[in-house]
Enzyme design. Structure first.
Site: not given
Length: 687
Positions: A373, A398, A460-461, A464
């Site tokens: 990422n 993920n 996280c990324s 949500w």
């Protein structure tokens, strides 16, 4: 706070299979969509081990069509005419005592009686769209059975009167992921098979003659109403008209919840900076942020966080003032960009807790994925730039890995279970391993606050998915309020719904695109983790297993507005609170159905579940509930309700004894006259 650690032999109890389904009269819960009334007699065509393969599906279809010798069809027009011939519609029938009955009206009366027996029960606002008779349901457990198939704008309803009691299959359309049809020719007959692939671990199959118009209408209406969003139709929640004595939309009041936590205080303020959702369109209107943050600095932090999801407070420890804050990843990129305002913002979060001079950042992702990422303009906080911050990766895979894991789990649990390889098959799905990772991560977060008195930041990324899983589980461990029925509803409303878990995308409400790679069972995993905690602490939760199953069933059903849309902004725009009913309205109107009779309020106790595969089990009562061989002979939910009655009666007796003892004490004191009176500490007995 006192800490409770689960032992090896954590208690376990199961509830009635399926979930409560709201109806006009709000009867006791029944399984949502379960087949009931299966016969003990041998079936026409025993299908003990159907396979998912195309060839096996064809074989089943041919066998069912030949063996059933399906009678002549009754067209949908004829069915509609029968309904119209009734004086007051389908629920009005001619009397047996009518002397004017002719052979024609007598036949009509008998036909209407049969229609009444076969008619699908409906909710307020629900309407029948198509009916087809002589449809064959290919049951993988008891064999093929012929009956009437009804499609409404909310459910598929199959009923067979061949068995006693009648066999019923009820599938709400929201749970349908995709529809598949297959045609075969046998003995000159064109037969069609329909498989309904569901999101709740089952795949009902039906067989019928291909050329019949009523059968074509069934498939067309299923396709249309199972995927209303893709067909420009409203979700059924907007048509559902039932009234409840409790308004579930009032369960969650963010100001009241933050006030319960002791907010605002000198370090944290309840801000309306996002009141128009302009700061972050996936965050709620009210946010708790550091009091000292300046508007200009906040704008720079917003620009530096993915999807503008800045660090905001979720929970504050009542004693140490250590906090759980949640956010998305920083946009550092491959060039290690810095944002002084973001670094200062996290320092302010740390400084708000005088008990510790450290801040722990829990990144839910796998380290390797976070690096990937970072190469795509995302990334994570550098300990070199964020002074006194400790970065920990929780190594949770993920959403795509989780989706594939659940797919594998469905393969080994429906319709056939290989008993000889059960444990190895469950292990091969890695489902319990991912449950373990989530629980272990949440325990680390909870312990950092409770034992380490250290504030944490979780992301996280985008903040949500895994973030919501971890923060809500940690809060459940730390705060006994969230272990009550209302408290758990507040937890879901707060950490999942208001903070923008993308329910519409992850579940695929009303969307025909079943191949959408954004779908993933993140919320199912969270509820599974809660169930694992309930197993290890059977008296610590006010709610029972049926409560959890009901929540998951209506995650898909689209009967209520609770889980619709992706963000608070979207829900406000759709006027969800005025145009739909809340799931909590239904649940809170009959709390006795969802109450754990063994509940003890462990106030100020922190729960530390054992996050080890040796202590985790597959939730059979949810994932394998459609298999009748896996159900208890006596519904456990009924036993729990009886225990609640006994508990209530015993509590009344205890109260009476307390009053009697108090009366005797007063009487004895007055008899002694001048004797000094003694005030006894009341004894609080919990039965």
């Amino acid at each position: 706070m006192e800490k409770l650690t689960a032992g090896a032999g954590g208690g376990c109890y199961s509830a009635e299979q399926g979930s409560a389904v709201p109806g006009v009269a709000r009867k006791p819960p029944r399984p949502l969509g379960a087949g009931v009334g299966s016969s003990r007699q041998p079936s026409v065509e025993a299908l003990e081990s159907p396979s998912g393969s195309h060839v096996e599906w064809c074989r089943q279809l041919i066998a069912a069509t030949i063996s059933s010798q399906i009678a002549g069809p009754v067209s949908s027009e004829a069915i509609s005419r029968d309904y119209k011939d009734c004086p007051d519609g389908p629920n009005s029938y001619l009397s047996d005592a009518d002397p004017e009955l002719t052979p024609h009206t007598s036949a009509l009366r008998d036909g209407n009686r049969l229609a009444q027996m076969e008619e699908a029960p409906r909710f307020p606002g629900e309407s029948i769209k198509a009916i087809a008779k002589d449809v064959m349901y290919i049951c993988p457990f008891t064999g093929a059975v012929s009956g009437t198939l009804t499609v409404t704008d909310y459910k598929l309803y199959f009923k067979s009167l061949e068995r006693e009691p009648p066999f019923i299959l009820d599938v709400n359309l929201g749970v349908i992921s995709r529809l598949e049809t297959i045609g075969v020719q046998s003995h000159g007959e064109n037969s069609c098979g329909m498989e309904i692939v569901c999101k709740d671990m089952r795949n009902p199959r039906f067989a019928y003659k291909q050329e019949e118009q009523s059968k074509l209408e069934i498939f067309e209406n299923l396709t249309k109403h199972a995927f209303p969003v893709s067909n420009d139709l409203p979700l059924f929640a907007f048509l559902y008209k039932e009234k409840f004595p409790v308004d579930g939309w009032k369960v969650y009041d963010p100001v009241a919840e933050y006030k319960r936590q002791g907010l605002p205080n000198e370090s944290w303020t309840i801000s309306k900076v996002n009141s128009n959702y302009e700061l972050c369109d996936t965050y709620p209107a009210l946010l708790v942020i550091p009091t000292s943050i300046k508007d200009e600095d906040l704008r720079r932090v917003v620009a530096f966080r993915a999807k503008h999801r800045i660090p905001v407070l979720s929970w504050i420890h009542p004693e140490s003032q250590a906090t759980i804050t949640r956010c998305s990843q920083p946009l550092v990129g491959p060039s290690d960009k810095r944002c002084k305002e973001d670094e200062k913002y996290l320092q302010t979060i740390m400084d708000a807790n005088a008990q510790s001079h450290k801040l722990t950042i829990f990144d839910a992702r796998q380290n390797s994925v976070a690096d990937t990422n970072k190469a795509k303009e995302g990334g994570y906080e550098s300990e070199s730039f964020y002074t006194n911050a400790e970065l920990t990766f929780l190594e949770i895979p993920n959403i795509h890995v989780m989706r594939e894991s659940l797919r594998k789990l469905k393969e080994i649990t429906y319709p056939v279970i290989d008993e000889a390889k059960w444990l190895s098959n469950v292990d091969s799905t890695h489902w319990l391993e991912y449950i373990r990772l989530l629980l272990m991560g949440a325990v680390r977060i909870a312990d950092k606050l409770e034992s380490g008195k250290t504030s944490v930041v979780v992301h996280c990324s985008d903040g949500w998915d895994r973030t919501a899983q971890l923060t809500s589980l940690a809060m459940l461990m730390l705060d006994s309020y969230y272990r009550t029925i209302k408290g758990f509803e507040v937890l879901i409303e707060k950490e999942w719904i208001s903070f923008g878990h993308r329910f519409a995308v992850r579940v695929g409400h009303g969307d025909v695109n079943h191949t959408n790679s954004e779908r993933s069972p993140l919320f199912v995993q969270f509820i599974d983790c809660v169930w694992q905690m309930m197993r290890q602490f059977p008296a610590a939760f006010e709610f029972n297993e049926l409560f959890l199953i009901t929540i998951l069933d209506h995650l898909y059903s689209c009967l209520f507005g609770t889980f619709l849309y992706n963000s608070e902004q979207e829900r406000v725009k759709a006027e969800l609170h005025t145009k739909t009913v809340s799931l909590w309205s239904y649940i809170n109107s009959q709390p006795e159905e969802f109450t754990n009779p063994f509940y003890v309020n462990y106030e100020n106790h922190v729960l530390y579940p054992v996050a080890s595969l040796r202590h985790l089990e597959l939730w059979v009562d949810y994932y394998v509930r459609w298999n009748p061989r896996m159900r208890p002979q006596m519904p456990v939910h009924q036993n729990l309700k009886e225990l609640l009655v006994i508990r209530s009666e015993l509590q009344k007796k205890v109260d009476e004894l307390h009053r009697e003892a108090s009366t005797r004490s007063l009487s004895s004191s007055s008899d002694r006259g001048s004797s000094p009176s003694h005030s006894a500490t009341p004894v609080h007995t919990t039965v």
